[in-house]
Motif scaffolding. Structure first.
Motif, short mmCIF file in Angstrom:
data_model
loop_
_atom_site.label_atom_id
_atom_site.label_comp_id
_atom_site.label_asym_id
_atom_site.label_seq_id
_atom_site.Cartn_x
_atom_site.Cartn_y
_atom_site.Cartn_z
N CYS B 247 -14.13 38.74 -30.42
CA CYS B 247 -13.75 37.93 -29.37
C CYS B 247 -13.83 36.45 -29.94
O CYS B 247 -13.51 35.61 -29.33
N ALA B 264 -8.66 34.33 -30.36
CA ALA B 264 -8.06 34.54 -29.18
C ALA B 264 -6.68 34.72 -28.75
O ALA B 264 -6.38 35.95 -28.20
N ILE B 288 -14.42 35.75 -23.64
CA ILE B 288 -12.81 36.04 -23.37
C ILE B 288 -12.42 35.56 -22.18
O ILE B 288 -11.23 34.96 -21.91
N TYR B 291 -11.20 31.74 -22.56
CA TYR B 291 -10.20 31.55 -23.46
C TYR B 291 -9.33 30.29 -23.00
O TYR B 291 -9.19 29.31 -23.86
N ALA B 305 -3.60 32.52 -21.58
CA ALA B 305 -5.12 32.82 -21.76
C ALA B 305 -5.51 32.92 -20.29
O ALA B 305 -6.41 33.95 -19.90
N SER B 309 -7.37 36.28 -19.19
CA SER B 309 -8.76 36.00 -18.51
C SER B 309 -8.96 36.82 -17.39
O SER B 309 -9.96 37.13 -16.90
#
Ligand SMILES: Cc1cc2nc3c(=O)[nH]c(=O)nc-3n(C[C@H](O)[C@H](O)[C@H](O)COP(=O)(O)OP(=O)(O)OC[C@H]3O[C@@H](n4cnc5c(N)ncnc54)[C@H](O)[C@@H]3O)c2cc1C
Ligand code: SF4
Ligand code: SF4
Lengths: 483, 455
Positions: B247, B264, B288, B291, B305, B309
């Motif tokens: 991660c 990521a 995460i 991110y 991201a 997430s």
């Protein structure tokens, strides 16, 4: 001892006095964290920060500073809001946070002895299983030290019924500014004959001595507690409700008010409870005591609120709900961070009946300076906290905020109130002392300071306005006091 | 001009960007520290402040120092590095702060600058490089590493090291770690290599993708298996996307945001088709979910991201929200629950795992005071800052009730650290993952059903 990265002889000497590991800071990078307290408008680097572990070390540091003409001051958690712990003169800061023992608890005589760095809330947490608590509950109680509370005579939401810090201090051990250690009323018996030295020291804002041990009163937990939350469309209705509750003969444990902007902030911050956004004021009311009679008081309070056109009023259903309401209120100052980059909190006291008038005038001040002002109010005892919201990055904003804050205090003084309820004068309000004291009255007080602190090395430049003509007039009494 | 006005002028904060001593991209975010009103309400929440009593080691102090560098009052140097690197990343301050200041985010951004200004040196540097660059991001090398560990344990080497005194020349904290190293089993990524979808055992509710974690799958593959069992038991198909990787939490904690971003991106791509991403390691979950923070300066990836997430969920919360079968078999044990920082402070998950435990018949839960206080594990903090980690662990262990048989939690890093603690302080508690207990109860159910079936 690890090798010091300095040639400064005073720092080397001080490092010899405080023996624990990492007990002295003197590099700029570390000192920066100590350049202010909860009042951020003035900043100054200290010369060093020392971390004594006991009274003897404190006394030795003080003696050394006194002998070498080094200014010094005490610091607890640095949550003070008037700049009391800011090293304006490049002081040696004596941090008391490592002196954080609970020395003894004596439930039979209802008292406890703590070191000055002991955190306020920890006292209640340590004795609650025995059915006791420590009453003064400043909103900063999660972090502030009892030593700092003594210095500022801290108050809190529940001080309406139970009194502020000074009403709970039974004895003190103090290191005087010449390094002498004295005990005041060490047996903890209240109302000892002679001058009330406890009274003088409590609230002296760290200018008369450094408190190294404190005997406090502890109270038995009330049998029952009920909490009411009431929403008002008009501030005037809310403040009339406050007066009505008190005149009905009820003494609530706490009686708090927040206005619209304050509500906006707490709802935007970490502990929202879902207050409506369009009300002008809310009241948070708590009654406690023996179970008999609590319900009746609650009914009376609900009645009063209804009579005063309350929009909605409710009683906390359980401990969790009560906890949420209080967390929301007690984090009110910090919550300002959620709606403004900086804030300046003021601390005036007004006669309760003047609240609508005062809020009206604060509103005018807000418009005049173009800065938003939120109000959090210990309504029961008339202690008003206007929070001036500003942005220090905008040129001129800080100065405007200071002036607006001062203007708010002027209003409080003008309606027959005072310029501080609980946060102290510190640096912040020393000029405003002139709103309520004449030069002679101020001098009388600085004369008292000279008895304790003749060389004025301890926390100089706080509490009283920069002297005009007072300075030439020396006090007759030069001998420091001993026990 | 009054005294106060002149003071104000002198102290006017600098806003001129050119004064900033942050020289690289992705510098600490001004908006984050602007929220801090210096009230100090975070002090007591901070384990490093508790240990030192020094404000440069407090959240407020750290924010102040980070801001001071941007204002040109400080430089990024050793002295600045110390308080920033001593932070445990435990995020307790985030819970305590009334203004919601993202202290953790600021710290990580500051570490990014430190890392670039002062690349790691010495044995700590080599160790970090080995773990962070050469090991964790490489699935296959990790397996090999797991193999070596297993060889070490099985071949008698472990015994040899322990008995020959070789152990005495290892640094103390490595010895402690060696002593509690869990027995290495087969990673689930290997075990389920050929299964595209691990089928739900009951009526199907949906399909979730599982992040196995890098080190987790090597050291704690039994927890991963339990997680899969519990998920499939409750009607979830489980996939293990093959392209997933570490991660990046450890990299980001160490200031290596570049590698963090690389990992990521790989994970975001790997889980592109998933509707839900399930994690059983609080540290990974928290990372995460964070991110988007890594892509503040890259709108395209920031958007991806954010989308990613939003799909991430800790297994305990997921089970709580979607429902799970309450086991019928008893697991008679007294236990206590430790709130992993990255579950409680990082993701606000406190009650869900406790409720799962209480739903297991026979489990008696004893309250642990300060349950959400950091245990000092904090990624590889216990390797890089052994003294502070040890002090924090000691105060954590003092809070563990004496009369419990197990300590349950939702993060493998904490499990290692707490196991070290239990051993070091002569305690005999077993350290378990919440999901393992639930799985064991289900297994007992299955056994008793089978027993009945056999009659
Ligand atoms: C969010 C917030 C809410 C607050 N709410 C309240 C409130 O409801 N009521 C209230 O009264 N206050 C409140 N305050 C103000 C502050 O918390 C109190 O004044 C508190 O008593 C300060 O304690 P401290 O340990 O932080 O002291 P510090 O800030 O470190 O010091 C304050 C002063 O005391 C002196 N001092 C400290 N320790 C000693 C010692 N051992 N001996 C002698 N002098 C000493 C210092 O020199 C300084 O002048 C609040 C502050 C904040 C930030
Ligand atoms: S980080 Fe939050 S709690 Fe800490 S000083 Fe800043 S505003 Fe206050
Ligand atoms: S993350 Fe933890 S260690 Fe770091 S400043 Fe916040 S409370 Fe302290």
């Amino acid at each position: 001892m690890p090798k010091l990265k300095t040639k400064d002889k005073h720092i080397k000497k001080l490092a010899e006095i405080v023996k624990g590991p990492n007990s002295i800071l003197y590099l700029k990078e570390d000192l920066l964290a100590y350049d202010c307290d909860g009042f951020t408008i003035h900043k100054h680097l200290p010369k060093a920060v020392v971390f004594p572990k006991d009274t003897e070390e404190v006394a030795a540091i003080v003696k050394y500073c006194d002998a070498n003409n080094l200014p010094f001051l005490a610091r607890g958690a640095g949550t003070g809001l008037s700049g009391g712990a800011i090293p304006l003169n490049g002081e040696v800061i004596i941090s008391l946070v490592r002196m954080k023992r609970l020395i003894s608890v004596d439930t039979e005589n209802r008292r406890a002895v703590v070191e000055p760095g002991f955190v306020n809330l920890k006292l209640t947490n340590s004795i609650s299983d025995r059915g006791y608590y420590y009453a003064p509950d400043p909103s900063s109680q999660y972090c502030c030290t009892i030593g700092g509370n003594v210095a500022e005579n801290a108050g809190g939401a529940h001080c309406l019924k139970y009194g502020v810090t000074t009403n709970h201090i039974l004895g003190l051990e103090v290191v005087l500014p010449n390094g002498e250690i004295i005990e005041i009323s060490s047996d903890g018996i209240p109302d000892a004959p002679g001058y009330d030295l406890l009274g003088i020291l409590t609230g002296s804002e760290g200018t008369l001595g450094i408190v190294t041990k404190i005997t406090v009163r502890i109270l038995k937990n009330p049998e029952e507690k009920q909490t009411v939350l009431a929403y008002f469309d008009k501030v005037s209705d809310g403040s009339h409700a406050v007066s009505d509750i008190i005149s009905a003969g009820i003494v609530p444990a706490a009686l708090e008010m927040m206005d619209k902007i304050a509500i906006e902030a707490v709802e935007a911050a970490a502990f929202p409870v879902g207050h409506p956004k369009d009300i002008e004021a809310l009241l948070l009311i708590e009654v406690d005591g023996v179970s008999a009679g609590i319900d009746e008081q609650i009914n009376q309070i609900l009645e009063v609120c209804k009579r005063r056109n309350v929009r909605e009023v409710k009683v906390a259903q359980d401990e969790q709900e009560r906890g949420r309401w209080w967390a929301n209120r007690k984090t009110g100052f910090g919550a300002m961070g959620a709606i403004s980059p900086d804030y300046l909190v003021q601390d005036g006291v007004i006669p309760r009946s003047k609240l609508p008038e005062v809020l009206g005038r604060i509103n005018q001040i807000s418009e005049e300076f173009g800065l938003r002002i939120a109000n959090i109010f210990h309504a029961g005892d008339g202690n008003l906290h206007p929070l001036v919201l500003f942005d220090a990055k905008k040129p001129g904003d800080t100065d405007k905020a200071l002036k607006a804050g001062s203007a708010c205090l002027k209003v409080c003084a003008d309606v027959g109130g005072s310029i501080t309820g609980e946060h102290g004068v510190g640096i912040e309000k020393k000029e405003e002392m002139r709103f309520i004291f004449s030069d002679e009255e101020i001098m009388a007080q600085t004369n008292v300071r000279e008895v304790f602190n003749p060389n004025n090395l301890l926390n100089a430049g706080k509490l009283f306005p920069t002297p005009g003509r007072c300075i030439e007039m020396k006090s007759d009494v030069n001998e420091p006091l001993s026990s | 001009m009054s005294v106060r006005q002149s003071d104000v002028m002198k102290e006017a904060p600098c806003t001129n960007q050119s004064l900033s001593n942050y020289l690289w991209d992705d510098a600490p975010d001004e908006n984050k520290w602007a929220d801090c009103v210096h009230c100090g309400m975070c002090l007591e929440s901070c384990p490093t402040y508790e240990q030192t009593g020094q404000e440069q080691h407090s959240p407020r102090g750290r924010v102040h120092l980070i801001k001071s560098v941007a204002e040109g009052k400080l430089e990024v140097n050793e002295q600045f590095m110390d308080p920033v690197n001593q932070c445990l990343d435990c995020r307790a301050c985030t819970t305590a702060c009334p203004a919601d200041v993202d202290v953790g985010g600021l710290i990580e951004e500051a570490r990014g600058q430190i890392r670039q200004a002062m690349p790691l040196k010495g044995w700590k540097g080599r160790l970090s490089k080995f773990f962070l660059e050469d090991l964790f991001p490489h699935h296959n090398r990790l397996h090999t590493f797991g193999g070596v560990l297993k060889f070490y344990q099985k071949s008698g080497m472990q015994k040899l090291v322990r008995h020959t005194g070789l152990i005495n020349v290892m640094p103390n904290h490595l010895v402690e770690m060696e002593s509690i190293m869990p027995e290495v089993k087969v990673p689930v990524r290997q075990k389920f290599k050929d299964e595209k979808v691990i089928k739900a055992k009951k009526e199907e509710k949906g399909t979730v993708a599982f992040l196995t974690g890098c080190i987790m799958d090597v050291m704690f593959s039994d927890i991963n298996e339990s997680t899969i069992n519990v998920l499939t038991h409750n009607g979830n198909n489980v996939t293990i996307p093959e392209q997933q990787t570490c991660c990046g939490a450890l990299h980001v904690h160490a200031g290596d945001r570049k590698t963090g971003r690389k990992l990521a991106k790989q994970n975001i791509e790997a889980f592109k088709d998933a509707d839900k991403v399930i994690v059983n390691a609080a540290g990974c979950g928290c990372m995460i979910k964070d991110y988007p923070e890594l892509f503040r300066e890259d709108p395209e990836w920031k958007e991806k991201a954010e989308e990613f997430s939003a799909k991430v969920e800790d297994v305990s919360k997921y089970l709580h929200d979607t429902g799970y079968e309450k086991p019928r078999s008893e697991i008679n044990t007294r236990l206590t629950y430790h709130d992993a920082c990255h579950l409680a402070h990082g993701q606000g998950i406190r009650e869900e795992p406790r409720n799962i435990l209480l739903d297991i018949p026979g489990v008696e839960m004893v309250h642990m005071p300060n349950a959400d206080r950091c245990c000092g594990s904090a990624g590889i903090y216990n390797i890089t800052n052994p003294e502070m980690a040890g002090a924090v662990l000691e105060s954590k262990m003092q809070n563990v009730p004496d009369d419990v048989e197990m300590i349950s939690m939702g993060n493998p890093g904490c499990m290692l650290q707490m196991a070290i603690g239990a051993r070091k302080y002569g305690r005999n508690q077993k350290v378990v993952h919440t999901i393992q207990l639930l799985d064991w109860a289900y297994q007992k159910d299955a056994q008793s059903e089978q027993g009945r079936g056999d009659d």
